[in-house]
Design a protein around this motif. Structure first.
Motif, PDB file in Angstrom:
ATOM      1  N   LEU A 100      36.446  63.222 -51.942  1.00  0.00           N
ATOM      2  CA  LEU A 100      37.206  63.860 -53.012  1.00  0.00           C
ATOM      3  C   LEU A 100      36.839  65.315 -53.241  1.00  0.00           C
ATOM      4  CD1 LEU A 100      37.309  60.914 -55.587  1.00  0.00           C
ATOM      5  CD2 LEU A 100      39.022  61.566 -53.876  1.00  0.00           C
ATOM      6  N   ASN A 101      35.628  65.728 -52.851  1.00  0.00           N
ATOM      7  CA  ASN A 101      35.290  67.150 -52.954  1.00  0.00           C
ATOM      8  C   ASN A 101      34.304  67.524 -51.855  1.00  0.00           C
ATOM      9  OD1 ASN A 101      32.380  67.224 -54.030  1.00  0.00           O
ATOM     10  ND2 ASN A 101      33.375  65.850 -55.512  1.00  0.00           N
ATOM     11  N   ASP A 102      34.143  68.817 -51.641  1.00  0.00           N
ATOM     12  CA  ASP A 102      33.358  69.300 -50.501  1.00  0.00           C
ATOM     13  C   ASP A 102      31.881  68.940 -50.602  1.00  0.00           C
ATOM     14  OD1 ASP A 102      35.623  70.375 -49.414  1.00  0.00           O
ATOM     15  OD2 ASP A 102      35.298  72.394 -50.221  1.00  0.00           O
ATOM     16  N   VAL A 103      31.344  68.953 -51.818  1.00  0.00           N
ATOM     17  CA  VAL A 103      29.920  68.676 -51.978  1.00  0.00           C
ATOM     18  C   VAL A 103      29.602  67.246 -51.566  1.00  0.00           C
ATOM     19  CG1 VAL A 103      28.016  68.519 -53.616  1.00  0.00           C
ATOM     20  CG2 VAL A 103      29.677  70.396 -53.802  1.00  0.00           C
ATOM     21  N   THR A 104      30.331  66.295 -52.123  1.00  0.00           N
ATOM     22  CA  THR A 104      30.075  64.893 -51.784  1.00  0.00           C
ATOM     23  C   THR A 104      30.482  64.583 -50.344  1.00  0.00           C
ATOM     24  OG1 THR A 104      32.217  64.282 -52.746  1.00  0.00           O
ATOM     25  CG2 THR A 104      30.266  64.093 -54.155  1.00  0.00           C
ATOM     26  N   ALA A 105      31.460  65.331 -49.822  1.00  0.00           N
ATOM     27  CA  ALA A 105      31.874  65.112 -48.433  1.00  0.00           C
ATOM     28  C   ALA A 105      30.729  65.406 -47.476  1.00  0.00           C
ATOM     29  CB  ALA A 105      33.079  65.983 -48.097  1.00  0.00           C
ATOM     30  N   ASN A 106      29.954  66.444 -47.772  1.00  0.00           N
ATOM     31  CA  ASN A 106      28.816  66.776 -46.922  1.00  0.00           C
ATOM     32  C   ASN A 106      27.727  65.719 -46.993  1.00  0.00           C
ATOM     33  OD1 ASN A 106      29.796  69.238 -45.902  1.00  0.00           O
ATOM     34  ND2 ASN A 106      29.207  70.315 -47.767  1.00  0.00           N
ATOM     35  N   ILE A 107      27.628  65.046 -48.138  1.00  0.00           N
ATOM     36  CA  ILE A 107      26.653  63.970 -48.288  1.00  0.00           C
ATOM     37  C   ILE A 107      27.161  62.693 -47.633  1.00  0.00           C
ATOM     38  CG2 ILE A 107      25.398  62.537 -49.956  1.00  0.00           C
ATOM     39  CD1 ILE A 107      25.579  64.894 -51.921  1.00  0.00           C
ATOM     40  N   GLY A 108      28.446  62.423 -47.802  1.00  0.00           N
ATOM     41  CA  GLY A 108      29.027  61.192 -47.302  1.00  0.00           C
ATOM     42  C   GLY A 108      28.963  61.038 -45.796  1.00  0.00           C
TER      43      GLY A 108
END
Length: 275
Positions: free
Chosen positions: A209-217
């Motif tokens: 849903l957003n770039d920050v969590t995408a990098n973690i996911g």
């Protein structure tokens, strides 16, 4: 007992029980149904775009490679089977009280756990070979039936298959790490099914849903596995993050998850007294 003899003993424990071939049969049936059935559906949707649109099917992205998507079903849905077998290889020893004779034959407990880790890498690769043979056979048959390219003449396809077998091998090692951390067999099975079928898909969707969590996911085990293989049905299902590791990074993340879990388990539950 040497490490190699301990490893041979672990193979005997796996192949003298029914669990491995029961899981293999379920794996083949599951992958064949998904790869063949989804392949037939995609072939129909490509050949009949108007009918597919009338049925509420969203149009496929232009230029989407269908063959790798179908072949990768072997790992993107089949990985639960080597995880389960790896976990059962450890938790079964606790449940059936066979750790006592195992440790009497090999008092070095680290050798026993390392043998389980290594043997399940190989068993997982074997399950991966079976799974990809099934997904390629059924997926290619479905594509060919609708006149679509099977891409079996492409070296990229065979590289994907090779990486997929490696991913399945690493999942077997992850199962050993989980079993070492959670020696209760029922709890380990529940964790595997709940995480692989419900928790991680939800986490991957939320992470996108957003770039920050995408990098973690992208460091979630399923996402790392998909990155290693190079394709996944999550792509077309719009699940998971658009961010992706390089294939070798995905492999290292998946190996690290299994190794770290096995090490922590080896330093905790594996050192406890066996009753």
């Amino acid at each position: 007992m040497s490490f190699f003899r301990a490893t041979a003993a672990e193979f005997s424990k796996v192949f003298t029980t029914r669990m491995w071939w029961l899981l293999a049969i379920l794996l083949v049936a599951y992958v064949a149904f998904m790869a063949g059935g989804f392949g037939a559906f995609l072939g129909w949707a490509v050949g009949n775009p108007d009918a597919a649109a009338g049925a509420g099917q969203a149009p496929l992205p232009t230029g989407m490679p269908l063959a790798p998507l179908l072949y990768s079903f072997a790992s993107s849905i089949g990985y639960v089977f080597p995880v389960l077998l790896g976990a059962l290889a450890v938790t079964g020893e606790f449940r059936h009280k066979t750790l006592t004779p195992t440790f009497l034959a090999e008092p070095r407990r680290s050798n026993v756990l390392s043998a389980k880790f290594g043997s399940q890498l190989i068993v997982g690769a074997g399950l991966g070979a079976v799974a990809f043979a099934t997904s390629v056979a059924t997926g290619a048959a479905a594509l060919a039936a609708f006149g679509l390219d099977t891409e079996l003449g492409s070296s990229d396809t065979w590289a994907l298959i090779g990486r997929g077998v490696l991913a399945m091998a690493l999942w077997g090692a992850v199962g050993v790490g989980l079993g070492a951390l959670v020696p209760n067999q029922v709890a380990a099975i529940v964790i595997v099914i709940a995480f692989t079928q419900f928790i991680e898909p939800i986490l991957r969707l939320a992470a996108s849903l957003n770039d920050v969590t995408a990098n973690i996911g992208q460091f979630l085990p399923g996402a790392a596995s998909d990155a290693l293989v190079g394709a996944s049905f999550y792509t077309i299902a719009a699940m998971g993050s658009p961010e992706s590791l390089e294939w070798w990074q995905g492999g290292l993340v998946l190996f690290a998850i299994g190794a770290v879990a096995a090490i922590i388990g080896g330093l905790t539950t594996w050192r406890r007294d066996v009753s």
